[in-house]
Write a protein that holds these residues in place. Structure first.
Motif, PDB file in Angstrom:
ATOM      1  N   GLY A  51     -15.176  11.059   4.092  1.00  0.00           N
ATOM      2  CA  GLY A  51     -14.625  12.257   4.702  1.00  0.00           C
ATOM      3  C   GLY A  51     -14.264  13.388   3.772  1.00  0.00           C
ATOM      4  N   ALA A  52     -14.305  13.155   2.465  1.00  0.00           N
ATOM      5  CA  ALA A  52     -13.887  14.199   1.527  1.00  0.00           C
ATOM      6  C   ALA A  52     -14.889  15.343   1.495  1.00  0.00           C
ATOM      7  N   ASP A  53     -14.382  16.561   1.591  1.00  0.00           N
ATOM      8  CA  ASP A  53     -15.238  17.734   1.447  1.00  0.00           C
ATOM      9  C   ASP A  53     -15.656  17.929  -0.005  1.00  0.00           C
ATOM     10  N   ASP A  54     -14.804  17.479  -0.923  1.00  0.00           N
ATOM     11  CA  ASP A  54     -15.060  17.637  -2.348  1.00  0.00           C
ATOM     12  C   ASP A  54     -14.971  16.271  -3.031  1.00  0.00           C
ATOM     13  N   PRO A  55     -16.098  15.544  -3.093  1.00  0.00           N
ATOM     14  CA  PRO A  55     -16.056  14.207  -3.702  1.00  0.00           C
ATOM     15  C   PRO A  55     -15.622  14.227  -5.165  1.00  0.00           C
ATOM     16  N   ALA A  56     -15.865  15.325  -5.868  1.00  0.00           N
ATOM     17  CA  ALA A  56     -15.448  15.413  -7.275  1.00  0.00           C
ATOM     18  C   ALA A  56     -13.926  15.396  -7.386  1.00  0.00           C
ATOM     19  N   ALA A  57     -13.255  16.140  -6.519  1.00  0.00           N
ATOM     20  CA  ALA A  57     -11.791  16.159  -6.539  1.00  0.00           C
ATOM     21  C   ALA A  57     -11.224  14.801  -6.136  1.00  0.00           C
ATOM     22  N   ALA A  58     -11.836  14.180  -5.146  1.00  0.00           N
ATOM     23  CA  ALA A  58     -11.385  12.852  -4.728  1.00  0.00           C
ATOM     24  C   ALA A  58     -11.606  11.841  -5.841  1.00  0.00           C
ATOM     25  N   ALA A  59     -12.735  11.933  -6.536  1.00  0.00           N
ATOM     26  CA  ALA A  59     -13.002  11.027  -7.662  1.00  0.00           C
ATOM     27  C   ALA A  59     -11.976  11.241  -8.768  1.00  0.00           C
ATOM     28  N   ALA A  60     -11.641  12.499  -9.035  1.00  0.00           N
ATOM     29  CA  ALA A  60     -10.641  12.797 -10.071  1.00  0.00           C
ATOM     30  C   ALA A  60      -9.297  12.156  -9.718  1.00  0.00           C
ATOM     31  N   TYR A  61      -8.950  12.174  -8.446  1.00  0.00           N
ATOM     32  CA  TYR A  61      -7.717  11.515  -8.000  1.00  0.00           C
ATOM     33  C   TYR A  61      -7.751  10.024  -8.345  1.00  0.00           C
ATOM     34  N   PHE A  62      -8.838   9.350  -8.006  1.00  0.00           N
ATOM     35  CA  PHE A  62      -8.931   7.914  -8.271  1.00  0.00           C
ATOM     36  C   PHE A  62      -9.020   7.626  -9.775  1.00  0.00           C
ATOM     37  N   GLU A  63      -9.643   8.518 -10.539  1.00  0.00           N
ATOM     38  CA  GLU A  63      -9.674   8.349 -11.995  1.00  0.00           C
ATOM     39  C   GLU A  63      -8.263   8.450 -12.575  1.00  0.00           C
ATOM     40  N   GLU A  64      -7.498   9.408 -12.095  1.00  0.00           N
ATOM     41  CA  GLU A  64      -6.104   9.546 -12.538  1.00  0.00           C
ATOM     42  C   GLU A  64      -5.299   8.323 -12.133  1.00  0.00           C
ATOM     43  N   LEU A  65      -5.512   7.865 -10.925  1.00  0.00           N
ATOM     44  CA  LEU A  65      -4.810   6.675 -10.446  1.00  0.00           C
ATOM     45  C   LEU A  65      -5.161   5.462 -11.307  1.00  0.00           C
ATOM     46  N   GLU A  66      -6.432   5.330 -11.642  1.00  0.00           N
ATOM     47  CA  GLU A  66      -6.861   4.213 -12.489  1.00  0.00           C
ATOM     48  C   GLU A  66      -6.135   4.228 -13.831  1.00  0.00           C
ATOM     49  N   SER A  67      -5.957   5.414 -14.387  1.00  0.00           N
ATOM     50  CA  SER A  67      -5.319   5.523 -15.703  1.00  0.00           C
ATOM     51  C   SER A  67      -3.839   5.146 -15.656  1.00  0.00           C
ATOM     52  N   ARG A  68      -3.259   5.092 -14.465  1.00  0.00           N
ATOM     53  CA  ARG A  68      -1.832   4.796 -14.316  1.00  0.00           C
ATOM     54  C   ARG A  68      -1.557   3.409 -13.739  1.00  0.00           C
ATOM     55  N   THR A  69      -2.607   2.632 -13.554  1.00  0.00           N
ATOM     56  CA  THR A  69      -2.431   1.321 -12.938  1.00  0.00           C
ATOM     57  C   THR A  69      -3.085   0.239 -13.779  1.00  0.00           C
ATOM     58  N   SER A  70      -2.917  -0.968 -13.333  1.00  0.00           N
ATOM     59  CA  SER A  70      -3.591  -2.101 -13.970  1.00  0.00           C
ATOM     60  C   SER A  70      -3.929  -3.100 -12.870  1.00  0.00           C
ATOM     61  N   GLY A  71      -4.637  -4.154 -13.253  1.00  0.00           N
ATOM     62  CA  GLY A  71      -4.962  -5.220 -12.308  1.00  0.00           C
ATOM     63  C   GLY A  71      -5.809  -4.740 -11.145  1.00  0.00           C
ATOM     64  N   GLU A  72      -5.475  -5.264  -9.977  1.00  0.00           N
ATOM     65  CA  GLU A  72      -6.259  -4.968  -8.778  1.00  0.00           C
ATOM     66  C   GLU A  72      -6.268  -3.481  -8.437  1.00  0.00           C
ATOM     67  N   ALA A  73      -5.162  -2.788  -8.642  1.00  0.00           N
ATOM     68  CA  ALA A  73      -5.110  -1.349  -8.355  1.00  0.00           C
ATOM     69  C   ALA A  73      -6.063  -0.582  -9.274  1.00  0.00           C
ATOM     70  N   ALA A  74      -6.148  -0.984 -10.546  1.00  0.00           N
ATOM     71  CA  ALA A  74      -7.084  -0.329 -11.465  1.00  0.00           C
ATOM     72  C   ALA A  74      -8.519  -0.598 -11.035  1.00  0.00           C
ATOM     73  N   TYR A  75      -8.792  -1.840 -10.626  1.00  0.00           N
ATOM     74  CA  TYR A  75     -10.140  -2.166 -10.139  1.00  0.00           C
ATOM     75  C   TYR A  75     -10.498  -1.279  -8.941  1.00  0.00           C
ATOM     76  N   MET A  76      -9.616  -1.254  -7.953  1.00  0.00           N
ATOM     77  CA  MET A  76      -9.900  -0.484  -6.732  1.00  0.00           C
ATOM     78  C   MET A  76     -10.083   1.000  -7.058  1.00  0.00           C
ATOM     79  N   SER A  77      -9.252   1.524  -7.949  1.00  0.00           N
ATOM     80  CA  SER A  77      -9.340   2.936  -8.323  1.00  0.00           C
ATOM     81  C   SER A  77     -10.656   3.237  -9.036  1.00  0.00           C
TER      82      SER A  77
END
Length: 186
Positions: A31-57
């Protein structure tokens, strides 16, 4: 990945649940109009998590970067860059996968990023990734598509090469089809 979800980054990101991340990732992917912005969100989330959350991000960052490449055009520089970032994210997802099934999912999408490009690179990627597959039956549909493409192109040499690449446990019908085609090409 809207403003409300982004707001959660300021808190304890490690508390994010798998179902929540999965729902957010799917919503962004479809549903994202801007997949690049959505990807950047998940990349940022990945950098702040570990374990399963990092995998999912990492997994959803990779899927979204692949979507970005598809939208831009994988042959254009911006598309190639997005595809490269997709592969990097999916590679991190493979490394962080908490289960064999999760690793297979990330491997499948990593392999899929090669499907529409250079056949030699695709087969080389398959050869590199196949031994690490947890459940080789999950390879069936993506390899079957490759076999069909190779048959259309009458690339019998690569079909024969596939027999040596496919891991033990791959779908028996697929292996038989590959062997039959390879034998007929001699």
């Amino acid at each position: 990945a809207g403003a409300a979800a982004r707001g959660r980054l300021s808190g304890d990101a490690s508390r994010l649940s798998r179902p929540g991340l999965s729902a957010s990732g799917r919503a962004a992917r479809y549903g994202a109009d801007d997949p690049a912005a959505a990807a950047a969100y998940f990349e940022e989330l990945e950098s702040r998590t570990s374990g399963e959350a990092a995998y999912m991000s990492a997994f959803y960052a990779g899927r979204l970067r692949a979507k970005q490449a598809e939208r831009v055009g994988a042959s254009l520089k911006a598309g190639k860059d997005a595809l490269s970032r997709a592969r990097a994210s999916l590679g991190r997802a493979v490394a962080a996968a908490p289960t064999g099934a999760d690793r297979d999912a990330a491997l499948w999408y990593l392999l899929e990023t090669r499907a529409s490009g250079d056949t030699a690179a695709y087969v080389a990627e398959l050869e590199r990734l196949a031994p690490s597959w947890h459940d080789p039956l999950r390879l069936t549909d993506i390899v079957d598509s490759l076999v069909v493409s190779l048959a259309r192109a009458r690339d019998w040499k690569t079909v024969a090469r596939l027999d040596g690449i496919l891991p033990v446990g791959v779908d028996a019908d697929l292996r038989a089809r590959v062997r039959y085609m390879a034998a007929r090409s001699l």
